[in-house]
Scaffold this active site. Structure first.
Site, short mmCIF file in Angstrom:
data_model
loop_
_atom_site.label_atom_id
_atom_site.label_comp_id
_atom_site.label_asym_id
_atom_site.label_seq_id
_atom_site.Cartn_x
_atom_site.Cartn_y
_atom_site.Cartn_z
N ASP A 83 1.04 -1.15 0.15
CA ASP A 83 0.10 0.13 0.17
C ASP A 83 0.92 1.43 0.11
O ASP A 83 0.47 2.45 -1.16
CB ASP A 83 -0.23 0.03 1.13
CG ASP A 83 -2.05 -1.13 1.23
OD1 ASP A 83 -2.73 -1.36 0.10
OD2 ASP A 83 -2.48 -1.47 2.66
N HIS A 108 -7.33 -4.62 -3.28
CA HIS A 108 -7.13 -3.82 -2.24
C HIS A 108 -7.48 -1.96 -2.38
O HIS A 108 -6.66 -1.88 -2.70
CB HIS A 108 -6.11 -3.81 -1.13
CG HIS A 108 -6.67 -2.88 0.11
ND1 HIS A 108 -7.91 -3.09 0.93
CD2 HIS A 108 -5.85 -2.00 0.92
CE1 HIS A 108 -7.44 -2.47 2.20
NE2 HIS A 108 -6.29 -1.93 2.39
N GLU A 195 -7.88 -5.55 10.41
CA GLU A 195 -6.92 -5.53 11.00
C GLU A 195 -6.17 -5.18 12.47
O GLU A 195 -5.39 -6.20 13.12
CB GLU A 195 -6.06 -5.10 9.97
CG GLU A 195 -6.35 -5.83 8.26
CD GLU A 195 -5.22 -4.67 7.25
OE1 GLU A 195 -5.24 -5.59 6.26
OE2 GLU A 195 -5.13 -4.07 7.59
N GLU A 231 -2.15 -22.67 21.75
CA GLU A 231 -3.76 -23.56 21.11
C GLU A 231 -4.41 -22.55 20.73
O GLU A 231 -6.20 -23.04 20.29
CB GLU A 231 -4.30 -23.80 22.48
CG GLU A 231 -3.91 -25.09 23.67
CD GLU A 231 -4.12 -26.03 25.00
OE1 GLU A 231 -5.57 -25.34 25.35
OE2 GLU A 231 -3.39 -26.55 25.13
#
Length: 330
Positions: A83, A108, A195, A231
């Site tokens: 970007d 994008h 994000e 995990e």
């Protein structure tokens, strides 16, 4: 509900006599280039000579050229550099080689949404955005499948921009999975929000907060790492495959009850208000201006924050523990 397009809605023949330039042979650039070429489309690749990606493009059978040469020789110019460098590449190499009838393509919408790139009115501007990394786009294509993708039209100079976008998506086999119509604004704003608030910012800070809480309480860092980071993949895999409700039925009842009763104490109304604030900063352009300024100033704050993250105990412990995990070694 969103409009979804499939194979029957797209005509690949629209690209039969056109040349597509891919500017940037990174992960997404490589995936799209290979898929389009295998779909019978002429592809020109642009990459900086002397870089690993330049050599990779050559190894893949392309003959990389400069961005200016690619833009000059192509009908559709897909900009897949990062970007923060797109505007520079556009202004220096692409803009001088644009003429009526050509098209700009993005995966994008950042630089269009925040007006870092201002295309002339006589070219089409559209988006084809696979919702997966380039390696997955390529893998699915080779299996005769596709990755769900987005399309958006910013400028329809030819009257064919939407059909071109769908044809491009079909060249990636995205239309076998489904292509959802959106806008540059919606794609950019939701992508940045995801994000910042959840996928990267939210998750990474939640992990570190959980790790620090256990360490401060006297637990061993190795045990803390397993419980709050290692995990996590098991849970996100379940969520991706089955949704949140399916994940809750795939873990123990104890874990499920803890999720239902304690989760809202972590993600509180205060957290949700902060998410709304972050979204407002994105929509107003405040975040974009901050990020552009950060790059112009040499990324001092960015580098400082990265170093602080690298120096966190969870990174040191994680590096040691991952050495014990043979399935993670290449």
């Amino acid at each position: 509900m969103a409009k979804i397009y499939y194979d029957r809605d797209a005509d690949l023949n629209l690209l039969k006599n056109k040349t597509v330039a891919i500017i940037g042979y990174g992960i997404q650039g490589r995936g799209q280039s290979l898929c389009l070429r295998d779909s019978g489309i002429k592809v020109l690749v642009s990459e900086m000579e002397g870089t690993p990606n330049y050599q990779l493009a050559k190894d893949d059978g392309f003959f990389p050229v400069t961005a200016a040469e690619a833009a000059k020789g192509a009908d559709i110019i897909q900009i897949l550099t990062q970007d923060h460098v797109q505007a520079k590449v556009y202004n220096e190499s692409i803009k001088p080689n644009l003429k009526k009838g050509k098209a700009l393509c993005f995966s994008h919408g950042f630089n269009i949404r925040f007006k870092q790139i201002k295309p002339p009115k006589n070219v089409d501007v559209f988006m084809v955005a696979p919702k997966g990394p380039g390696a997955l786009v390529r893998k699915m294509y080779e299996e005769g499948k596709g990755v769900p993708s987005l399309i958006a039209i910013y400028q329809d100079a030819s009257g064919q921009a939407k059909n071109l976008a769908l044809a491009y998506a079909k060249g990636l086999k995205a239309t076998t999975a489904g292509v959802i119509e959106t806008t540059f604004e919606e794609e950019t704003e939701t992508d940045l929000f995801g994000e910042q608030a959840v996928l990267c910012g939210g998750v990474s800070e939640l992990i570190r907060a959980g790790f620090d809480t256990l360490i401060d309480a006297g637990y061993q860092p190795e045990i803390a790492y397993f419980e709050v980071l290692h995990e996590l993949k098991l849970i996100t895999d379940l969520i991706q495959e089955r949704g949140i409700s399916g994940m809750r039925r795939g873990v123990s009842n104890t874990a499920c009850y803890g999720d239902l009763t304690r989760g809202p104490r972590i993600i509180t109304q205060k957290t949700r208000k902060e998410m709304q604030k972050i979204l407002k900063e994105i929509k107003s352009g405040k975040f974009a201006k901050e990020w552009i300024k950060e790059n112009e100033a040499g990324r001092k704050n960015f580098d400082s924050l990265m170093k602080a993250g690298d120096d966190h105990l969870i990174e040191k412990v994680g590096k040691q523990l991952r050495e014990m995990m043979p399935w993670m070694k290449k």
